[in-house]
Design a protein around this motif. Structure first.
Motif, mmCIF file in Angstrom:
data_model
loop_
_atom_site.group_PDB
_atom_site.id
_atom_site.type_symbol
_atom_site.label_atom_id
_atom_site.label_comp_id
_atom_site.label_asym_id
_atom_site.label_seq_id
_atom_site.Cartn_x
_atom_site.Cartn_y
_atom_site.Cartn_z
ATOM 1 N N LEU A 146 83.196 21.353 22.662
ATOM 2 C CA LEU A 146 83.194 19.924 22.974
ATOM 3 C C LEU A 146 82.026 19.182 22.329
ATOM 4 O O LEU A 146 82.082 17.975 22.157
ATOM 5 N N PHE A 147 80.976 19.912 21.960
ATOM 6 C CA PHE A 147 79.829 19.303 21.304
ATOM 7 C C PHE A 147 80.143 19.156 19.820
ATOM 8 O O PHE A 147 80.455 20.141 19.150
ATOM 9 N N PRO A 148 80.051 17.935 19.303
ATOM 10 C CA PRO A 148 80.413 17.733 17.887
ATOM 11 C C PRO A 148 79.432 18.418 16.940
ATOM 12 O O PRO A 148 78.246 18.534 17.227
ATOM 13 N N PHE A 173 75.262 24.667 14.401
ATOM 14 C CA PHE A 173 75.403 26.068 14.834
ATOM 15 C C PHE A 173 74.414 26.436 15.928
ATOM 16 O O PHE A 173 74.781 27.057 16.920
ATOM 17 N N LEU A 174 73.162 26.056 15.763
ATOM 18 C CA LEU A 174 72.159 26.405 16.781
ATOM 19 C C LEU A 174 72.470 25.738 18.118
ATOM 20 O O LEU A 174 72.284 26.357 19.172
ATOM 21 N N VAL A 175 72.943 24.506 18.062
ATOM 22 C CA VAL A 175 73.330 23.819 19.297
ATOM 23 C C VAL A 175 74.508 24.541 19.936
ATOM 24 O O VAL A 175 74.533 24.754 21.151
ATOM 25 N N ALA A 176 75.491 24.932 19.119
ATOM 26 C CA ALA A 176 76.656 25.647 19.643
ATOM 27 C C ALA A 176 76.247 26.963 20.286
ATOM 28 O O ALA A 176 76.749 27.323 21.356
ATOM 29 N N VAL A 177 75.334 27.695 19.657
ATOM 30 C CA VAL A 177 74.859 28.966 20.215
ATOM 31 C C VAL A 177 74.151 28.718 21.542
ATOM 32 O O VAL A 177 74.401 29.414 22.532
ATOM 33 N N ALA A 178 73.263 27.732 21.578
ATOM 34 C CA ALA A 178 72.524 27.443 22.809
ATOM 35 C C ALA A 178 73.462 26.994 23.915
ATOM 36 O O ALA A 178 73.354 27.471 25.061
ATOM 37 N N VAL A 179 74.396 26.105 23.604
ATOM 38 C CA VAL A 179 75.351 25.631 24.615
ATOM 39 C C VAL A 179 76.209 26.778 25.106
ATOM 40 O O VAL A 179 76.421 26.946 26.323
ATOM 41 N N PHE A 180 76.706 27.601 24.185
ATOM 42 C CA PHE A 180 77.528 28.747 24.587
ATOM 43 C C PHE A 180 76.734 29.694 25.482
ATOM 44 O O PHE A 180 77.217 30.114 26.531
ATOM 45 N N ALA A 181 75.522 30.037 25.088
ATOM 46 C CA ALA A 181 74.712 30.989 25.857
ATOM 47 C C ALA A 181 74.376 30.447 27.239
ATOM 48 O O ALA A 181 74.468 31.176 28.237
ATOM 49 N N ILE A 182 74.003 29.183 27.314
ATOM 50 C CA ILE A 182 73.684 28.593 28.616
ATOM 51 C C ILE A 182 74.926 28.508 29.482
ATOM 52 O O ILE A 182 74.898 28.875 30.671
ATOM 53 N N ALA A 183 76.039 28.045 28.904
ATOM 54 C CA ALA A 183 77.282 27.944 29.672
ATOM 55 C C ALA A 183 77.725 29.316 30.168
ATOM 56 O O ALA A 183 78.111 29.467 31.333
ATOM 57 N N PHE A 199 88.836 29.479 13.137
ATOM 58 C CA PHE A 199 87.592 29.355 13.900
ATOM 59 C C PHE A 199 86.537 28.873 12.911
ATOM 60 O O PHE A 199 86.167 29.590 11.988
ATOM 61 N N HIS A 200 86.077 27.652 13.103
ATOM 62 C CA HIS A 200 85.173 27.041 12.127
ATOM 63 C C HIS A 200 83.798 26.802 12.744
ATOM 64 O O HIS A 200 83.695 26.320 13.867
ATOM 65 N N ILE A 201 82.782 27.131 11.979
ATOM 66 C CA ILE A 201 81.409 26.827 12.368
ATOM 67 C C ILE A 201 80.884 25.794 11.394
ATOM 68 O O ILE A 201 80.941 25.976 10.179
ATOM 69 N N GLU A 202 80.394 24.717 11.957
ATOM 70 C CA GLU A 202 79.728 23.713 11.137
ATOM 71 C C GLU A 202 78.243 24.016 11.246
ATOM 72 O O GLU A 202 77.658 23.951 12.318
ATOM 73 N N TRP A 203 77.649 24.401 10.139
ATOM 74 C CA TRP A 203 76.311 24.975 10.150
ATOM 75 C C TRP A 203 75.245 24.025 10.683
ATOM 76 O O TRP A 203 74.252 24.464 11.245
ATOM 77 N N GLY A 204 75.464 22.727 10.546
ATOM 78 C CA GLY A 204 74.492 21.774 11.060
ATOM 79 C C GLY A 204 74.345 21.847 12.572
ATOM 80 O O GLY A 204 73.279 21.596 13.119
#
Length: 131
Positions: free
Chosen positions: A83-85, A36-46, A29-34
């Motif tokens: 899915l978000f790069p 990360f905030l987008v991933a958190v926002a997308v996950f929370a909204i989804a 399970f990899h987090i690309e720090w650049g």
């Protein structure tokens, strides 16, 4: 309105914590720090959009799986967020299953405990100000 903002902040924090815990525990399970905030926002909204939708579909067509709605919506939210790069990357079926469980547990516990702490404190502050 303040209560809504506190709940939204708690939800974003628990989503971030869930993703971080999964990345610390699971080697695939990899987090690309650049991103990360987008991933958190997308996950929370989804997650917040999918949970009621999946609940209603399951209630109508498959009531036997109602208890697993949180897990299903967490899995789908992880899928959408991946899915978000530049955000999160999950490799392998076992990692997908374990990541779903870990993120679900962290967000569920955080969503249960943190409102008790912050919203109770806010109610106590309001009562003290009224006295």
């Amino acid at each position: 309105m303040v209560r809504f903002l506190i709940r939204a902040a708690i939800y974003l924090v628990t989503a971030a914590l869930g993703l971080l815990v999964a990345s610390w525990i699971l080697p695939d399970f990899h987090i690309e720090w650049g991103g990360f905030l987008v991933a958190v926002a997308v996950f929370a909204i989804a997650q917040s959009v999918l949970s009621p939708f999946i609940f209603n579909v399951a209630r109508k067509y498959a009531s036997a799986i109602l208890g697993g709605i949180g897990l299903v919506s967490t899995f789908v939210a992880l899928l959408i967020a991946s899915l978000f790069p530049g955000g999160i990357r999950i490799e392998g079926a076992v990692t997908w299953v374990l990541a779903t469980l870990i993120v679900w547990i962290v967000t569920a516990l955080g969503g249960w405990v943190l409102p008790l702490i912050f919203l109770k404190r806010r109610a106590g502050d309001r009562n003290a100000a009224a006295a």
